[in-house]
Design an enzyme around this catalytic site. Structure first.
Site, PDB file in Angstrom:
ATOM      1  N   THR A 121       0.848  -1.194   0.000  1.00  0.00           N
ATOM      2  CA  THR A 121       0.000   0.000   0.000  1.00  0.00           C
ATOM      3  C   THR A 121       0.882   1.242   0.000  1.00  0.00           C
ATOM      4  O   THR A 121       1.646   1.461   0.944  1.00  0.00           O
ATOM      5  CB  THR A 121      -0.915  -0.004   1.234  1.00  0.00           C
ATOM      6  OG1 THR A 121      -1.586  -1.245   1.246  1.00  0.00           O
ATOM      7  CG2 THR A 121      -1.911   1.144   1.182  1.00  0.00           C
ATOM      8  N   CYS A 260      -3.074  -2.717   8.493  1.00  0.00           N
ATOM      9  CA  CYS A 260      -3.666  -1.872   7.448  1.00  0.00           C
ATOM     10  C   CYS A 260      -4.531  -0.716   7.952  1.00  0.00           C
ATOM     11  O   CYS A 260      -4.251   0.436   7.631  1.00  0.00           O
ATOM     12  CB  CYS A 260      -4.481  -2.747   6.501  1.00  0.00           C
ATOM     13  SG  CYS A 260      -3.405  -3.698   5.421  1.00  0.00           S
TER      14      CYS A 260
HETATM   15  C1  UDX Z   1       2.371  -5.400   3.358  1.00  0.00           C
HETATM   16  C2  UDX Z   1       2.618  -4.022   2.758  1.00  0.00           C
HETATM   17  O1  UDX Z   1       3.886  -3.586   2.992  1.00  0.00           O
HETATM   18  C3  UDX Z   1       1.710  -3.003   3.302  1.00  0.00           C
HETATM   19  O2  UDX Z   1       1.812  -1.886   2.500  1.00  0.00           O
HETATM   20  C4  UDX Z   1       0.307  -3.481   3.295  1.00  0.00           C
HETATM   21  O3  UDX Z   1      -0.560  -2.491   3.719  1.00  0.00           O
HETATM   22  C5  UDX Z   1       0.216  -4.683   4.172  1.00  0.00           C
HETATM   23  O4  UDX Z   1       1.023  -5.642   3.645  1.00  0.00           O
HETATM   24  P1  UDX Z   1       3.358  -7.039   5.079  1.00  0.00           P
HETATM   25  O5  UDX Z   1       3.440  -8.082   4.023  1.00  0.00           O
HETATM   26  O6  UDX Z   1       2.422  -7.262   6.193  1.00  0.00           O
HETATM   27  O7  UDX Z   1       3.046  -5.602   4.478  1.00  0.00           O
HETATM   28  O8  UDX Z   1       4.797  -6.605   5.540  1.00  0.00           O
HETATM   29  P2  UDX Z   1       5.886  -7.355   6.376  1.00  0.00           P
HETATM   30  O9  UDX Z   1       5.293  -8.506   7.093  1.00  0.00           O
HETATM   31  O10 UDX Z   1       6.632  -6.283   7.085  1.00  0.00           O
HETATM   32  O11 UDX Z   1       6.810  -7.986   5.240  1.00  0.00           O
HETATM   33  C6  UDX Z   1       7.698  -7.328   4.445  1.00  0.00           C
HETATM   34  C7  UDX Z   1       8.843  -8.298   4.136  1.00  0.00           C
HETATM   35  O12 UDX Z   1       9.689  -7.735   3.149  1.00  0.00           O
HETATM   36  C8  UDX Z   1       9.729  -8.616   5.345  1.00  0.00           C
HETATM   37  O13 UDX Z   1       9.865  -9.997   5.477  1.00  0.00           O
HETATM   38  C9  UDX Z   1      11.059  -7.948   4.976  1.00  0.00           C
HETATM   39  O14 UDX Z   1      12.169  -8.628   5.536  1.00  0.00           O
HETATM   40  C10 UDX Z   1      11.020  -8.019   3.483  1.00  0.00           C
HETATM   41  N1  UDX Z   1      11.874  -7.061   2.773  1.00  0.00           N
HETATM   42  C11 UDX Z   1      11.780  -5.737   3.038  1.00  0.00           C
HETATM   43  C12 UDX Z   1      12.741  -7.520   1.794  1.00  0.00           C
HETATM   44  O15 UDX Z   1      12.850  -8.719   1.557  1.00  0.00           O
HETATM   45  N2  UDX Z   1      13.520  -6.617   1.134  1.00  0.00           N
HETATM   46  C13 UDX Z   1      13.461  -5.294   1.372  1.00  0.00           C
HETATM   47  O16 UDX Z   1      14.173  -4.517   0.743  1.00  0.00           O
HETATM   48  C14 UDX Z   1      12.563  -4.835   2.363  1.00  0.00           C
HETATM   49  C1  UDX Z   2      -7.822  -5.480   6.475  1.00  0.00           C
HETATM   50  C2  UDX Z   2      -8.856  -5.431   5.321  1.00  0.00           C
HETATM   51  O1  UDX Z   2     -10.026  -6.137   5.680  1.00  0.00           O
HETATM   52  C3  UDX Z   2      -8.243  -5.960   4.047  1.00  0.00           C
HETATM   53  O2  UDX Z   2      -9.181  -5.865   2.984  1.00  0.00           O
HETATM   54  C4  UDX Z   2      -7.024  -5.102   3.796  1.00  0.00           C
HETATM   55  O3  UDX Z   2      -6.515  -5.151   2.555  1.00  0.00           O
HETATM   56  C5  UDX Z   2      -6.024  -5.358   4.892  1.00  0.00           C
HETATM   57  O4  UDX Z   2      -6.621  -4.867   6.074  1.00  0.00           O
HETATM   58  P1  UDX Z   2      -6.987  -7.212   8.287  1.00  0.00           P
HETATM   59  O5  UDX Z   2      -6.266  -6.057   8.889  1.00  0.00           O
HETATM   60  O6  UDX Z   2      -6.262  -8.489   8.108  1.00  0.00           O
HETATM   61  O7  UDX Z   2      -7.574  -6.818   6.849  1.00  0.00           O
HETATM   62  O8  UDX Z   2      -8.217  -7.542   9.236  1.00  0.00           O
HETATM   63  P2  UDX Z   2      -9.782  -7.298   9.305  1.00  0.00           P
HETATM   64  O9  UDX Z   2     -10.406  -8.624   9.420  1.00  0.00           O
HETATM   65  O10 UDX Z   2     -10.252  -6.417   8.238  1.00  0.00           O
HETATM   66  O11 UDX Z   2      -9.903  -6.588  10.722  1.00  0.00           O
HETATM   67  C6  UDX Z   2      -9.216  -5.382  11.025  1.00  0.00           C
HETATM   68  C7  UDX Z   2      -9.487  -4.941  12.424  1.00  0.00           C
HETATM   69  O12 UDX Z   2     -10.821  -4.516  12.577  1.00  0.00           O
HETATM   70  C8  UDX Z   2      -9.279  -6.016  13.486  1.00  0.00           C
HETATM   71  O13 UDX Z   2      -8.605  -5.462  14.584  1.00  0.00           O
HETATM   72  C9  UDX Z   2     -10.671  -6.441  13.865  1.00  0.00           C
HETATM   73  O14 UDX Z   2     -10.750  -6.910  15.182  1.00  0.00           O
HETATM   74  C10 UDX Z   2     -11.431  -5.146  13.687  1.00  0.00           C
HETATM   75  N1  UDX Z   2     -12.864  -5.319  13.384  1.00  0.00           N
HETATM   76  C11 UDX Z   2     -13.244  -5.873  12.207  1.00  0.00           C
HETATM   77  C12 UDX Z   2     -13.813  -4.884  14.293  1.00  0.00           C
HETATM   78  O15 UDX Z   2     -13.474  -4.367  15.363  1.00  0.00           O
HETATM   79  N2  UDX Z   2     -15.139  -5.021  13.978  1.00  0.00           N
HETATM   80  C13 UDX Z   2     -15.561  -5.569  12.812  1.00  0.00           C
HETATM   81  O16 UDX Z   2     -16.788  -5.638  12.604  1.00  0.00           O
HETATM   82  C14 UDX Z   2     -14.588  -6.013  11.894  1.00  0.00           C
END
Ligand code: UDX
Ligand code: UDX
Length: 433
Positions: A121, A260
């Site tokens: 994102t 997110c």
């Molecule tokens: C992703 C996106 O970054 C974020 O924008 C979106 O909103 C949610 O999902 P996520 O997959 O949860 O994030 O991130 P994270 O679990 O921090 O994983 C990123 C990985 O990339 C890590 O394992 C890190 O070590 C790796 N990384 C980072 C690389 O391999 N190379 C790099 O240069 C930087």
């Molecule tokens: C979210 C979005 O749903 C997904 O589409 C996006 O791209 C990544 O972020 P995620 O963060 O994995 O996914 O979890 P989600 O199930 O959406 O819940 C987010 C948070 O909202 C949690 O902390 C959950 O407990 C809370 N939640 C969700 C509530 O408090 N009430 C609800 O009715 C639904």
């Protein structure tokens, strides 16, 4: 197709195994060598439903491999997905450093036409920025296209969402990149929206900000329910019956967390400020959430005034059930406040990663719910893990120093608590006086 995914985090790993499952050749590049070794052995680095089996299947079919060799992986691929972290900075802006680092590296190794896909994102305008950066780094513009392809994966249900999601969004410029992305996603048979990069980037922020607003809205209604004796479940159900509203994302609690919603709400506010388009509604959703996650501490203080040296049990540490992720979990904010006030914390979570033990070494962690309750003066339910519904209230009554439950996820019944003379507080489903 030959695909390279940079980053084996929650998003990168799911993207990699999903494309591999569909028969593409996927190389997932991860800088953390421990993660690479573990994944090549078929051991997932995160908990996600169905991931273990799928990872092993793809490794056996040799459609996936993990490496830290970026050069080789980029050279071998037609499409490069960027799925590295994009955390928030203190001012709410998105930290793009990991993305920029990737682009620097990619620039060195583009030897033929490739599509670079922003999966992480990133702020509106990033596709253009990345394109300009590649050109500035000397890559000729006929050698690449940059596409925005935001993810809508819920942790815990991420594989399901990848294969059966509501939509795929592709922000592109050239017809060539549109055709290739279409070919890649066609087998998933999901409605696909082809649009401009800016529109695609904004769809992601608008989706998450809207869903966060829905949660903060229902949380404010729930807080009022407790004051006026109304029942939030019925309010929420009736509200959701209106098709214009829908029943989803109307579950009250101690606020949203995760990687997110907290990040993308402040991200959108910060983008809006840059363009003089203030997002007042989203700002309110954020401030409601900031207060909501500390409700358990407010209730404790109302009840006891001084909570120093009290033993409090937290049930659930992850930001929601079905994941081992603690990023922006309400529990972390509660822990911070309780530690400041000198509380002794017991904690139990069925899935949480060991990361939390490094952040808070002075908490007593338990592997069993009942043991974490012994001698405690209050239970705070922070996560909606199913097993908390089966908590033995007789055991609670007999084994706590004072039987008091603050149910931040409305897992239990007020009547059952009342029957046993247990003090109980819910989020909009009532409380004992
Ligand atoms: C992703 C996106 O970054 C974020 O924008 C979106 O909103 C949610 O999902 P996520 O997959 O949860 O994030 O991130 P994270 O679990 O921090 O994983 C990123 C990985 O990339 C890590 O394992 C890190 O070590 C790796 N990384 C980072 C690389 O391999 N190379 C790099 O240069 C930087
Ligand atoms: C979210 C979005 O749903 C997904 O589409 C996006 O791209 C990544 O972020 P995620 O963060 O994995 O996914 O979890 P989600 O199930 O959406 O819940 C987010 C948070 O909202 C949690 O902390 C959950 O407990 C809370 N939640 C969700 C509530 O408090 N009430 C609800 O009715 C639904």
């Amino acid at each position: 197709m030959n695909i390279c995914v940079i980053g084996a985090g929650y998003v990168g790993l799911i993207t990699s195994v999903s494309f591999a499952k569909m028969g593409n050749n996927v190389i997932c590049v991860e800088k953390n060598i421990e993660k690479v070794d573990s994944l090549n052995k078929g051991i997932p680095t995160i908990y996600e439903e169905g991931l273990n089996d799928l990872l092993i299947e793809c490794l056996e079919k040799e459609t996936i491999s993990f490496t830290n060799n970026l050069e080789d992986s980029i050279k071998k691929s037609d499409i490069v997905f960027i799925a590295v972290g994009t955390p928030s900075l203190d001012n709410g802006e998105v930290d793009m450093n990991q993305v920029y680092e990737c682009i620097k590296e990619i620039s060195k190794y583009i030897d033929r036409y490739k599509i670079i896909v922003n999966k992480s994102t990133v702020p509106v305008g990033s596709q253009k920025y990345v394109k300009d950066l590649l050109i500035k780094n000397g890559v000729s513009c006929d050698k690449f296209d940059v596409v925005s392809n935001p993810e809508f994966l819920r942790e815990g249900k991420a594989l399901y969402d990848f294969f059966y999601g509501d939509k795929i969004v592709i922000g592109h410029e050239s017809q060539k990149s549109r055709n290739i992305m279409n070919l890649l996603y066609k087998p998933f048979n999901i409605q696909t929206i082809f649009t401009s990069p800016e529109t695609a980037e904004l769809i992601k922020y608008a989706s998450n900000a809207f869903l966060s607003t829905k949660i903060s809205f229902i949380n404010e209604v729930a807080n009022l329910c407790n004051k006026v004796g109304a029942d939030i479940d019925t309010v929420s159900m009736a509200l959701g019956l209106d098709k214009r509203i829908s029943p989803e994302f109307l579950k009250p609690g101690i606020g949203y967390g995760g990687s997110c919603f907290p990040k993308d709400t402040v991200g959108l506010i910060s983008i809006g400020e840059k363009y003089n388009c203030p997002f007042e509604i989203v700002k309110s959703a954020v401030s409601v959430n900031n207060k909501q996650r500390l409700i358990p501490v407010d209730i404790l203080l109302e009840e006891y005034h001084d909570i120093k040296d009290k033993t409090i049990t937290l049930l659930g540490l992850t930001f929601k059930s079905g994941t081992d992720d603690i990023r922006e979990a309400p529990s972390l904010y509660i822990i911070e406040e309780l530690l400041k006030k000198g509380v002794k914390i017991n904690a139990y979570d069925p899935m949480v990663s060991d990361e939390i033990k490094e952040i808070y070494p002075n908490i007593n962690y338990f592997n069993n719910m009942n043991e974490s309750i012994l001698g405690s003066e209050c239970i705070i339910i922070c996560t909606d893990w199913e097993e908390f519904k089966d908590i033995d209230l007789d055991f609670v009554k007999d084994n706590m120093k004072e039987a008091f439950i603050i149910d931040g996820r409305n897992m239990l019944s007020l009547d059952e608590a009342k029957k046993r003379n247990i003090k109980y507080y819910s989020i909009g489903k009532g409380y004992t006086n």
